[in-house]
Design an enzyme around this catalytic site. Sequence first.
Site, PDB file in Angstrom:
ATOM      1  N   HIS A  55      12.959   0.637 -12.578  1.00 12.72           N
ATOM      2  CA  HIS A  55      12.128   1.605 -13.289  1.00 12.72           C
ATOM      3  C   HIS A  55      12.783   1.811 -14.641  1.00 12.72           C
ATOM      4  O   HIS A  55      14.019   1.795 -14.723  1.00 12.72           O
ATOM      5  CB  HIS A  55      12.146   2.989 -12.640  1.00 12.72           C
ATOM      6  CG  HIS A  55      11.570   3.066 -11.272  1.00 12.72           C
ATOM      7  ND1 HIS A  55      12.310   2.915 -10.136  1.00 12.72           N
ATOM      8  CD2 HIS A  55      10.296   3.323 -10.870  1.00 12.72           C
ATOM      9  CE1 HIS A  55      11.532   3.070  -9.088  1.00 12.72           C
ATOM     10  NE2 HIS A  55      10.307   3.300  -9.501  1.00 12.72           N
ATOM     11  N   ASP A  58      15.827   3.832 -14.420  1.00 13.45           N
ATOM     12  CA  ASP A  58      16.970   3.289 -13.652  1.00 13.45           C
ATOM     13  C   ASP A  58      17.941   2.608 -14.608  1.00 13.45           C
ATOM     14  O   ASP A  58      19.149   2.574 -14.376  1.00 13.45           O
ATOM     15  CB  ASP A  58      16.534   2.187 -12.663  1.00 13.45           C
ATOM     16  CG  ASP A  58      15.592   2.682 -11.594  1.00 13.45           C
ATOM     17  OD1 ASP A  58      15.610   3.881 -11.290  1.00 13.45           O
ATOM     18  OD2 ASP A  58      14.831   1.844 -11.054  1.00 13.45           O
ATOM     19  N   MET A  89      10.677  -7.715 -11.547  1.00 17.29           N
ATOM     20  CA  MET A  89       9.574  -6.760 -11.656  1.00 17.29           C
ATOM     21  C   MET A  89      10.044  -5.534 -12.429  1.00 17.29           C
ATOM     22  O   MET A  89      11.187  -5.111 -12.297  1.00 17.29           O
ATOM     23  CB  MET A  89       9.126  -6.391 -10.223  1.00 17.29           C
ATOM     24  CG  MET A  89       8.082  -5.331 -10.111  1.00 17.29           C
ATOM     25  SD  MET A  89       8.786  -3.678 -10.080  1.00 17.29           S
ATOM     26  CE  MET A  89       8.781  -3.318  -8.338  1.00 17.29           C
ATOM     27  N   GLU A 182       0.675  -0.152  -5.942  1.00 17.08           N
ATOM     28  CA  GLU A 182       1.314   0.065  -4.624  1.00 17.08           C
ATOM     29  C   GLU A 182       0.706   1.267  -3.912  1.00 17.08           C
ATOM     30  O   GLU A 182       0.805   2.391  -4.399  1.00 17.08           O
ATOM     31  CB  GLU A 182       2.817   0.278  -4.840  1.00 17.08           C
ATOM     32  CG  GLU A 182       3.570   0.554  -3.551  1.00 17.08           C
ATOM     33  CD  GLU A 182       5.074   0.612  -3.751  1.00 17.08           C
ATOM     34  OE1 GLU A 182       5.571   0.122  -4.787  1.00 17.08           O
ATOM     35  OE2 GLU A 182       5.746   1.150  -2.866  1.00 17.08           O
ATOM     36  N   LYS A 184       0.226   4.200  -1.016  1.00 15.81           N
ATOM     37  CA  LYS A 184       1.034   5.055  -0.116  1.00 15.81           C
ATOM     38  C   LYS A 184       0.164   6.237   0.280  1.00 15.81           C
ATOM     39  O   LYS A 184      -0.507   6.815  -0.586  1.00 15.81           O
ATOM     40  CB  LYS A 184       2.295   5.531  -0.850  1.00 15.81           C
ATOM     41  CG  LYS A 184       3.292   6.254   0.049  1.00 15.81           C
ATOM     42  CD  LYS A 184       4.606   6.545  -0.668  1.00 15.81           C
ATOM     43  CE  LYS A 184       5.592   7.184   0.286  1.00 15.81           C
ATOM     44  NZ  LYS A 184       6.872   7.500  -0.345  1.00 15.81           N
ATOM     45  N   GLU A 218       3.599  -2.147   0.918  1.00 13.30           N
ATOM     46  CA  GLU A 218       4.969  -1.903   1.403  1.00 13.30           C
ATOM     47  C   GLU A 218       4.918  -1.685   2.909  1.00 13.30           C
ATOM     48  O   GLU A 218       4.098  -0.894   3.392  1.00 13.30           O
ATOM     49  CB  GLU A 218       5.576  -0.682   0.691  1.00 13.30           C
ATOM     50  CG  GLU A 218       6.941  -0.305   1.287  1.00 13.30           C
ATOM     51  CD  GLU A 218       7.681   0.770   0.513  1.00 13.30           C
ATOM     52  OE1 GLU A 218       7.892   0.599  -0.703  1.00 13.30           O
ATOM     53  OE2 GLU A 218       8.053   1.780   1.146  1.00 13.30           O
ATOM     54  N   HIS A 221       5.037   1.936   3.942  1.00 14.26           N
ATOM     55  CA  HIS A 221       3.853   2.735   3.624  1.00 14.26           C
ATOM     56  C   HIS A 221       2.696   2.417   4.572  1.00 14.26           C
ATOM     57  O   HIS A 221       1.944   3.319   4.952  1.00 14.26           O
ATOM     58  CB  HIS A 221       3.438   2.523   2.168  1.00 14.26           C
ATOM     59  CG  HIS A 221       4.503   2.916   1.182  1.00 14.26           C
ATOM     60  ND1 HIS A 221       4.348   2.776  -0.177  1.00 14.26           N
ATOM     61  CD2 HIS A 221       5.745   3.447   1.359  1.00 14.26           C
ATOM     62  CE1 HIS A 221       5.445   3.206  -0.789  1.00 14.26           C
ATOM     63  NE2 HIS A 221       6.305   3.607   0.128  1.00 14.26           N
ATOM     64  N   ASP A 246       6.789  -5.195  -0.890  1.00 12.30           N
ATOM     65  CA  ASP A 246       7.944  -4.320  -0.675  1.00 12.30           C
ATOM     66  C   ASP A 246       8.282  -4.382   0.809  1.00 12.30           C
ATOM     67  O   ASP A 246       7.495  -3.937   1.657  1.00 12.30           O
ATOM     68  CB  ASP A 246       7.630  -2.878  -1.096  1.00 12.30           C
ATOM     69  CG  ASP A 246       7.805  -2.659  -2.598  1.00 12.30           C
ATOM     70  OD1 ASP A 246       8.219  -3.604  -3.309  1.00 12.30           O
ATOM     71  OD2 ASP A 246       7.544  -1.533  -3.060  1.00 12.30           O
ATOM     72  N   ASP A 256       8.520   8.652   4.643  1.00 18.39           N
ATOM     73  CA  ASP A 256       8.936   7.314   4.189  1.00 18.39           C
ATOM     74  C   ASP A 256      10.423   7.114   4.489  1.00 18.39           C
ATOM     75  O   ASP A 256      11.285   7.643   3.784  1.00 18.39           O
ATOM     76  CB  ASP A 256       8.681   7.233   2.670  1.00 18.39           C
ATOM     77  CG  ASP A 256       8.790   5.825   2.133  1.00 18.39           C
ATOM     78  OD1 ASP A 256       8.994   4.887   2.924  1.00 18.39           O
ATOM     79  OD2 ASP A 256       8.680   5.669   0.903  1.00 18.39           O
ATOM     80  N   ASP A 258      12.183   4.197   4.673  1.00 17.50           N
ATOM     81  CA  ASP A 258      12.856   3.159   3.881  1.00 17.50           C
ATOM     82  C   ASP A 258      14.060   2.563   4.599  1.00 17.50           C
ATOM     83  O   ASP A 258      15.149   2.414   4.016  1.00 17.50           O
ATOM     84  CB  ASP A 258      13.287   3.738   2.510  1.00 17.50           C
ATOM     85  CG  ASP A 258      12.125   3.774   1.525  1.00 17.50           C
ATOM     86  OD1 ASP A 258      11.269   2.865   1.575  1.00 17.50           O
ATOM     87  OD2 ASP A 258      12.065   4.714   0.715  1.00 17.50           O
ATOM     88  N   ASP A 288      12.378  -3.071  -0.653  1.00 16.45           N
ATOM     89  CA  ASP A 288      12.332  -1.714  -1.203  1.00 16.45           C
ATOM     90  C   ASP A 288      12.677  -0.772  -0.052  1.00 16.45           C
ATOM     91  O   ASP A 288      11.819  -0.451   0.780  1.00 16.45           O
ATOM     92  CB  ASP A 288      10.942  -1.395  -1.782  1.00 16.45           C
ATOM     93  CG  ASP A 288      10.933  -0.030  -2.458  1.00 16.45           C
ATOM     94  OD1 ASP A 288      12.029   0.525  -2.665  1.00 16.45           O
ATOM     95  OD2 ASP A 288       9.849   0.482  -2.766  1.00 16.45           O
TER      96      ASP A 288
HETATM   97  C1  GLT Z   1       9.841   4.945  -4.833  1.00 17.41           C
HETATM   98  C2  GLT Z   1       8.771   4.593  -3.834  1.00 17.41           C
HETATM   99  C3  GLT Z   1       8.659   3.127  -3.688  1.00 17.41           C
HETATM  100  C4  GLT Z   1       8.115   2.468  -4.944  1.00 17.41           C
HETATM  101  C5  GLT Z   1       9.041   2.514  -6.064  1.00 17.41           C
HETATM  102  C6  GLT Z   1       8.344   2.003  -7.303  1.00 17.41           C
HETATM  103  S1  GLT Z   1       9.871   3.978  -6.268  1.00 17.41           S
HETATM  104  O1  GLT Z   1      11.100   4.813  -4.232  1.00 17.41           O
HETATM  105  O2  GLT Z   1       9.058   5.198  -2.568  1.00 17.41           O
HETATM  106  O3  GLT Z   1       7.909   2.754  -2.588  1.00 17.41           O
HETATM  107  O4  GLT Z   1       7.925   1.108  -4.675  1.00 17.41           O
HETATM  108  O5  GLT Z   1       7.990   2.992  -8.193  1.00 17.41           O
HETATM  109 MN    MN Z   2       7.800   0.555  -2.627  1.00 23.45          MN
HETATM  110 MN    MN Z   3       8.594   3.568  -0.046  1.00 26.62          MN
END
Ligand code: GLT
Ligand code: MN
Ligand code: MN
Length: 388
Positions: A55, A58, A89, A182, A184, A218, A221, A246, A256, A258, A288
């Site tokens: 980002h 970042d 990316m 993306e 979510k 993702e 997500h 992702d 989420d 992750d 991700d």
């Molecule tokens: C954030 C989000 C991710 C996205 C990122 C891109 S940032 O952490 O939860 O799923 O892919 O902006």
């Molecule tokens: Mn993501």
């Molecule tokens: Mn995420």
Amino acid sequence: MSNLKPQKAHRFSFGLWCTANRGRDPFGEETRSRLDPVTNIKELGKRNVYAFNYHDDDLIPFGASLQQRNKIIKETRKVMKDYAIKCGMATTNLFYHRVFKDGAFTSHDPKVRAYAVQKVMRNMDLGAELGAKVYVFWGGREGTEVDASKTPEESLKRYRECMNYLCAYSRHNGYGFRFAIEPKPNEPRGDIFLATAGHVMAFIGTLDDPDMVGVNPEIEHSRMAGLNTYHDFAQCMEAGKLYHVDLGAQKPCRFDQDLRFGSEDIKETFFVVKLLEDNHWQGTRNFDEHPYRSEDDKGVWDFVEGSMRTYLILWEKVKRFNSDKKVQQILKSIKGKDPFLEGLLGRFTPENAAELKKRSFDPMALSRKRLPYEELDQRVQEILMGVA
Ligand code: GLT
Ligand code: MN
Ligand code: MN
């Protein structure tokens, strides 16, 4: 099992925010120290990661001076060269600063929307300079808690206006980006617009340049929404819209999480790897996800290495599945063949339809066909458990 060491040719990538994640959550403070972007890229490069993603904030801290900015860019270019790591990316942080508390592209305030578009354009300039091929849009703040506050129709119109503007900006500058939106379903907003891959695909069809825009699904997500990740990814691919992925892991229907790739539901994850590899998908195998909050600074690299290792193991299992006699024999047995009927069904013509209506079928006889899915799934399980 053949070599499980990651190579550049495997095209693995990580977001800088994943490895720099310090373990802060809504209930607790950081558990790890700050990782500066240049060291971050270097450590990824050392482990044969093909590309990093970032980002704007970042890489260049929010509000940095031009001098600071130029210094970081110079150092970034050097570390990319020294460790043969690309920028895969680029994306924009349109969610952290409080200015985006009620949305960026969908904010009621035209000044906020304009600021968001400006932030994206500035980072697109940098992303193009660093060689990024894909530009991701994750609209984390584009949503509501209070439905009385904003209508989805109006919000989607604003979203579309910004996307069209930015597509034109990229084209005008000859950046060659492929945009990936993306989805979510929620978090951080109570409800986020463009909640699933299906919503994103429908939205893309309404843009001025739909070919320029695809999906960045993702795993976490999709599973948050209780969906089948494999089906989600596959439908994007079948529509020619899988522009980025992702990867990570997630227990269904929760916040989420992750989690490290493959650490939940190995079977569904196996089919995602199978989809990407069997189809020789061209993008990066991008993770991700976040290290556990309980990990220390060193453990971050166990998380990176573990993710790539699991991917390579699952890829080995895909090859095992594809060459397994029993699996292939069952798959062959369940697929029927009838060239005449397939011809009739292949294309509507009044003659084909008339012919089809005349045919007589015996539904009871058809229903007696054996479908040995118990055996098939058990075989898949045994391949995955390492006994077949
Ligand atoms: C954030 C989000 C991710 C996205 C990122 C891109 S940032 O952490 O939860 O799923 O892919 O902006
Ligand atoms: Mn993501
Ligand atoms: Mn995420």
